[in-house]
Design a protein around this motif. Sequence first.
Motif, PDB file in Angstrom:
ATOM      1  N   VAL A 196      40.371  85.825  29.181  1.00 20.40           N
ATOM      2  CA  VAL A 196      39.292  85.141  28.330  1.00 20.40           C
ATOM      3  C   VAL A 196      37.997  84.688  29.056  1.00 20.40           C
ATOM      4  N   PRO A 197      37.034  85.281  28.720  1.00 22.30           N
ATOM      5  CA  PRO A 197      35.678  84.947  29.406  1.00 22.30           C
ATOM      6  C   PRO A 197      35.593  83.440  29.509  1.00 22.30           C
ATOM      7  N   ALA A 198      35.844  82.668  28.800  1.00 26.16           N
ATOM      8  CA  ALA A 198      35.721  81.173  28.626  1.00 26.16           C
ATOM      9  C   ALA A 198      36.569  80.457  29.760  1.00 26.16           C
ATOM     10  N   GLY A 199      37.585  81.349  30.037  1.00 29.76           N
ATOM     11  CA  GLY A 199      38.515  80.638  31.004  1.00 29.76           C
ATOM     12  C   GLY A 199      37.917  80.865  32.392  1.00 29.76           C
ATOM     13  N   HIS A 200      36.975  81.314  32.561  1.00 30.00           N
ATOM     14  CA  HIS A 200      36.500  81.646  34.116  1.00 30.00           C
ATOM     15  C   HIS A 200      35.340  80.570  34.235  1.00 30.00           C
ATOM     16  N   ASP A 201      35.603  79.622  35.057  1.00 27.17           N
ATOM     17  CA  ASP A 201      34.670  78.351  35.453  1.00 27.17           C
ATOM     18  C   ASP A 201      33.342  78.837  35.795  1.00 27.17           C
ATOM     19  N   GLN A 202      32.057  78.219  35.090  1.00 27.95           N
ATOM     20  CA  GLN A 202      30.888  78.479  35.471  1.00 27.95           C
ATOM     21  C   GLN A 202      30.090  77.218  35.647  1.00 27.95           C
ATOM     22  N   PHE A 203      29.129  77.287  36.404  1.00 29.30           N
ATOM     23  CA  PHE A 203      28.393  75.920  36.491  1.00 29.30           C
ATOM     24  C   PHE A 203      26.992  75.964  36.403  1.00 29.30           C
ATOM     25  N   GLY A 204      25.944  75.427  36.046  1.00 29.15           N
ATOM     26  CA  GLY A 204      24.541  75.185  36.102  1.00 29.15           C
ATOM     27  C   GLY A 204      24.330  75.722  37.794  1.00 29.15           C
ATOM     28  N   ARG A 205      22.928  76.287  37.781  1.00 28.32           N
ATOM     29  CA  ARG A 205      22.562  76.578  39.147  1.00 28.32           C
ATOM     30  C   ARG A 205      21.891  75.256  39.551  1.00 28.32           C
ATOM     31  N   ASP A 206      21.444  74.310  38.764  1.00 30.90           N
ATOM     32  CA  ASP A 206      21.055  73.089  39.478  1.00 30.90           C
ATOM     33  C   ASP A 206      22.194  72.076  39.604  1.00 30.90           C
ATOM     34  N   GLN A 207      23.237  72.222  38.850  1.00 36.56           N
ATOM     35  CA  GLN A 207      24.517  71.365  39.167  1.00 36.56           C
ATOM     36  C   GLN A 207      25.018  71.821  40.690  1.00 36.56           C
ATOM     37  N   MET A 208      25.064  73.201  40.898  1.00 32.56           N
ATOM     38  CA  MET A 208      25.574  73.767  42.167  1.00 32.56           C
ATOM     39  C   MET A 208      24.527  73.106  43.212  1.00 32.56           C
ATOM     40  N   TYR A 209      23.498  73.269  43.139  1.00 35.64           N
ATOM     41  CA  TYR A 209      22.479  72.622  44.250  1.00 35.64           C
ATOM     42  C   TYR A 209      22.828  71.194  44.285  1.00 35.64           C
ATOM     43  N   GLN A 210      22.904  70.428  43.276  1.00 37.75           N
ATOM     44  CA  GLN A 210      23.289  68.893  43.465  1.00 37.75           C
ATOM     45  C   GLN A 210      24.511  68.531  43.978  1.00 37.75           C
ATOM     46  N   VAL A 211      25.628  69.334  43.781  1.00 37.94           N
ATOM     47  CA  VAL A 211      26.755  68.980  44.400  1.00 37.94           C
ATOM     48  C   VAL A 211      27.072  69.534  45.788  1.00 37.94           C
ATOM     49  N   LEU A 212      26.695  70.643  45.950  1.00 38.47           N
ATOM     50  CA  LEU A 212      26.886  71.387  47.156  1.00 38.47           C
ATOM     51  C   LEU A 212      25.821  71.333  48.271  1.00 38.47           C
ATOM     52  N   GLY A 213      24.568  71.006  47.902  1.00 39.90           N
ATOM     53  CA  GLY A 213      23.363  70.905  48.803  1.00 39.90           C
ATOM     54  C   GLY A 213      22.770  72.065  48.935  1.00 39.90           C
ATOM     55  N   HIS A 214      21.637  72.230  49.460  1.00 39.26           N
ATOM     56  CA  HIS A 214      20.762  73.457  49.464  1.00 39.26           C
ATOM     57  C   HIS A 214      21.415  74.565  50.325  1.00 39.26           C
ATOM     58  N   ASP A 215      21.773  74.160  51.544  1.00 44.49           N
ATOM     59  CA  ASP A 215      22.386  75.184  52.397  1.00 44.49           C
ATOM     60  C   ASP A 215      23.552  75.972  51.949  1.00 44.49           C
ATOM     61  N   ARG A 216      24.375  75.317  51.350  1.00 43.97           N
ATOM     62  CA  ARG A 216      25.689  75.925  50.881  1.00 43.97           C
ATOM     63  C   ARG A 216      25.271  76.719  49.468  1.00 43.97           C
ATOM     64  N   ALA A 217      24.324  76.139  48.685  1.00 44.70           N
ATOM     65  CA  ALA A 217      24.006  76.676  47.304  1.00 44.70           C
ATOM     66  C   ALA A 217      23.199  77.731  47.579  1.00 44.70           C
TER      67      ALA A 217
END
Length: 598
Positions: A229-250
């Motif tokens: 089920v495609p909805a079962g695969h976790d997805q996150f906004g690109r901005d959220q990724m940068y916010q949580v993980l920081g620029h280096d990792r993101a």
Amino acid sequence: MSQPVQTASPDLSQRSIAYFSMEIALSPALPTYSGGLGVLAGDTLRSAADTAAPMVAVSLVHRRGYFRQHLDAAGQQTETDVPWSPEETLPGANQTVIIHMNGRDVIVRAWRFDVVGVTGHIIPVFLLDTDVDGNDSWDRHLTDYLYGGDTFYRLCQETILGLGGIHLLHALGCRPDVHHMNEGHAALLSIGLLEERLGNLNGRPVSTASDADFDFVRQQSVFTTHTPVPAGHDQFGRDQMYQVLGHDRASTIERSGALHNGLFNMTYLALRFSRFVNGVAMQHGKVSQHMFPGYAVHSITNGVHAATWLSTPFQALFDHEIPSWRTDNQYLRSVYGITPQQIQETHRIGKQALFDVVQQRTGQQFDPNILTLGFARRVATYKRATLLFSDPARLTAIAEKMGGLQILFAGKAHPADQGGKALIREVFEAAAHLNSSALKIIYLENYDWALGQQLTQGVDVWINTPQRPYEASGTSGMKAALNGVPSLSTLDGWWIEGCAENVTGWAIDDHETIAEEAASLYSKLESAIAPLYKDQTAWARVQQHCIAMNGTFFNTHRMLAQYIGNAYLPPAEVGDLSQLEEFTQQPTNPTVSEPAMA
Ligand SMILES: *Cc1c(COP(=O)(O)O)cnc(C)c1O
């Protein structure tokens, strides 16, 4: 809960396989799982302990658990937390690591739960915890709720699981050769491995990682995907990724190709950084291959931990008749050396035990001589819990003709799933209309490990009605089979491999409409199952086949052996068919003509 064994941790430097899972069902008393994924993870570790695999595992502590379900008279679900305190029962890992996320440091510690195998081998499970003095008060709650909160909370949790897990293992002196991501939730372990590689060498940021560094991580990782089920695969906004993980990792994740349709997709991150990828049943592997055409997707069919799911009376019978079944489930094949009558009598004890539970919980009396169907699962729309009630008049007629029919339901809907909650109310409504002297239907509250055991050990037929091809595997029918319970199910997931018609159960035929599929279900019930149940000698043989044919195969001892042989420690390229083709297409002596076919 029972006290876990307080032992010294095994030598972690010798543990070569690390298993990462967002949820793990470790004990019936701990709320660290929600459903099939967590039960599978727990069963995998229990088989690893029984077969002395060199494994270690990582998850989150989930201090407030997955919820307890309450149902009112109309089937309206409400939820309460299931708080628990690891400090009261588990040893700490005496080690913390610091993860920089959301622009600040988060201290992560761990509790150790030992999964102890039948010969005493221990699989240590590290449950990560951010409820630590010194952490920001919001961060202290990051490891509280399993599948709670919004996508931001989820991404933070997955950051702790993947990055925190890798750094904690390394801090503890554990350097596994293989990292198994049980579902995409754990995919950030790949970034943790990159950080260890670059940080250990000369402290470089991960954004400087080369293709060779990427491949180094890839060679150490294995990924199992669990849902078509495609909805079962976790997805996150690109901005959220940068916010949580920081620029280096993101930016590194972005460069790796883990963004899909502009979103940070955990499944693509896992695919990108794994050398072996698999689905959880033969068909699910194929469906997943279609979803991810750029990657080779294999299949390893799920199983269940036999000793966990067999009823106490069956365990006693097998201990007596089939020595060694606990360390090697393949011996269960010799259940053919036990009489069908003995199997049947042993099942009857489980049936009575289940009906005692029904009586205690609901005050209702079920009759052990009447055919009893079980349907219990996470209430998701594709599982179609109400299919059985598509034609109420026909169901009632069948029950009357059979001289009685009993049906037990159970299942939780995710607190945010309004559609799932509505389905529970529909089952209640149908039951209220249909309950009669011939037909008894009860929905039991709070489906969990214990109720799962009681149901799969006690009913006569296990019902499963998923919409194809959305059931990746399904494992509750495997628990039933081990206890001599045949399934009546759509040919989806594991049942494609497990169904031998009239031998281990019955298939609901595939049709275009729900009405036609329901008609197939009713006709199997009426024309195949009811007459067989009247012939208890023939029924006992079916019970025996279920254990001998399906119990012997659909267990986690076999499944883990396949992971070890095919994924963790694959043989060298002996299976490369393209080389074989090249070889056979170049005859050494071109003058020799084709040999005649014998
Ligand atoms: C086995 C089990 C499941 C998974 O069963 P499915 O057949 O995959 O739906 C879910 N919840 C509990 C409590 C279980 O014991």
